[in-house]
Write an enzyme that holds these catalytic residues in place. Sequence first.
Site, short mmCIF file in Angstrom:
data_model
loop_
_atom_site.label_atom_id
_atom_site.label_comp_id
_atom_site.label_asym_id
_atom_site.label_seq_id
_atom_site.Cartn_x
_atom_site.Cartn_y
_atom_site.Cartn_z
N HIS A 32 53.38 63.06 13.77
CA HIS A 32 53.54 61.61 13.55
C HIS A 32 52.52 61.10 12.54
CE1 HIS A 32 54.55 57.52 15.63
NE2 HIS A 32 54.13 57.31 14.39
N ASN B 21 59.56 55.20 7.56
CA ASN B 21 59.50 53.77 7.18
C ASN B 21 58.81 53.59 5.83
OD1 ASN B 21 57.02 54.52 8.34
ND2 ASN B 21 56.62 52.49 9.16
N ASP C 115 60.57 54.63 13.60
CA ASP C 115 59.17 54.27 13.90
C ASP C 115 58.62 53.19 12.96
OD1 ASP C 115 56.71 54.64 15.41
OD2 ASP C 115 55.90 55.29 13.50
N HIS D 224 59.66 54.68 18.98
CA HIS D 224 58.49 53.78 19.02
C HIS D 224 58.79 52.77 20.13
CE1 HIS D 224 55.87 50.64 16.83
NE2 HIS D 224 56.62 49.89 17.61
N HIS E 43 53.50 57.66 20.62
CA HIS E 43 52.21 56.98 20.88
C HIS E 43 52.15 56.15 22.17
CE1 HIS E 43 54.53 53.87 18.86
NE2 HIS E 43 54.31 54.32 17.66
N ASP F 136 49.33 59.25 14.38
CA ASP F 136 49.94 58.01 13.89
C ASP F 136 49.16 57.53 12.66
OD1 ASP F 136 51.60 55.84 13.60
OD2 ASP F 136 50.92 54.79 15.41
N HIS G 248 46.28 51.95 5.10
CA HIS G 248 46.59 50.67 4.45
C HIS G 248 45.55 50.40 3.38
CE1 HIS G 248 49.77 49.49 7.15
NE2 HIS G 248 49.01 49.64 8.21
ZN LIG Z 1 55.14 53.57 15.98
#
Ligand SMILES: [Zn+2]
Length: 418
Positions: A53, A87, A145, A172, A224, A297, A301
Amino acid sequence: MRLILTNCSVLGKETRDIYIADGKFCEAFGEADADRIIDVKGALVTPGLVDMHVHFREPGQEYKEDIGSGSRAAARGGFTSVCCMPNTSPVVDNAAVVRSIVKRGKDVGLCRVYPIGSASKGLNGEELSEIGLMKEAGIVAVSDDGKPISTAGFMRKVLEYCADFDVPVLNHCEDKSLSGGAMNEGPVSTSIGIRGIPSASEDVMIARDIIIAEYLGLPVHLCHVSTKGGMRMIREAKARGVRVTCETCPHYFTLTDNYCENYSSNYKMHPPLGTQEDVDAVIEAIVDGTVDCIVTDHAPHHQDEKEIEFSLALNGIVGLESSFALAYTYLVKTGKITLDRLMDLMCHNPSDILKLGRGGMNIGDDADLAVFDIDNEFVFDKNKMLTKGRNTPYDGWKLYGETMLTVMGGNITYEKLC
Ligand SMILES: [Zn+2]
């Protein structure tokens, strides 16, 4: 590359030399035939880690991370295989995008990069993606997700459709109608005046997915998981034979929502950090086998999206370069679990759930391994990270398990001189 690693403490059990040629573990050969001999001086050697992930942001958001920087971060964390969530921009919902990610991963060549396809076109929650064609192109799972798989009816469709193609479904867990806030709802959110998200948002979705998986007799994997209630439901579901598996992340067993008190968005992620009761429940579930995998995860950013007001900052933290050390320090060194169990959580189980065939260290297996220093404490330094993101809550933490060397397919992908 013909490589000899000497004085390897293999899984902490036996000290021996490891021989690698043509990308595989092989029988012993003479030192004269080696391109390189590295003495790891008794450091811990494990199979290369598998993270099922991560968010590598390519295509479309390369200013946050790209497959090159993400792969370098993975290698620095001891990972040799990662699975990238869909995503991106465009969303990974068709075979052409899948092929481009597979190609980019191979061109970079620092990590095995496995794409995950979206369940719905454009993550719209309504229309199925090209799952069959994406499977042919190389996806190892589907997920929306970043968002939950929208409705119970659509989840049923996804599970049934994916069963025909033998593609795992990862969800998710978040009920959007409950989750408008920015942190866990409770005494801390009230005291600092940030709108909260109730743990029920995650729990409702976990309950839904367990009910549908049980009704259909089909497998589902929950991403998660962070709550006490979620862990209890998954434990009970497994006990009665529901085909549910789950993952959690290091931040859910090392941090509570108390850390949000300083308004630093490095403690803002989804699901949000919970209470000490949640942390204790996550650890209990790791210990008793309810949790199948530890994932990062990894969510890089840009600073402009993170170093702003807590409520406005984007969700997520980077994790690839800190996760093994956090898991080793807080779970194995404390005696809560064995190193073998940690290897199941960070290598064998994710490989099995997604049928990646990773984790072998026998003669003839692909030479994927990592070398960690578990004897000396080190200070985790965000400025040394190889990811483009700087959004980590672990800067300055003292940990054990610094990566010394990573080898993927017989090639050295990360090296901190032993
Ligand atoms: Zn997620």
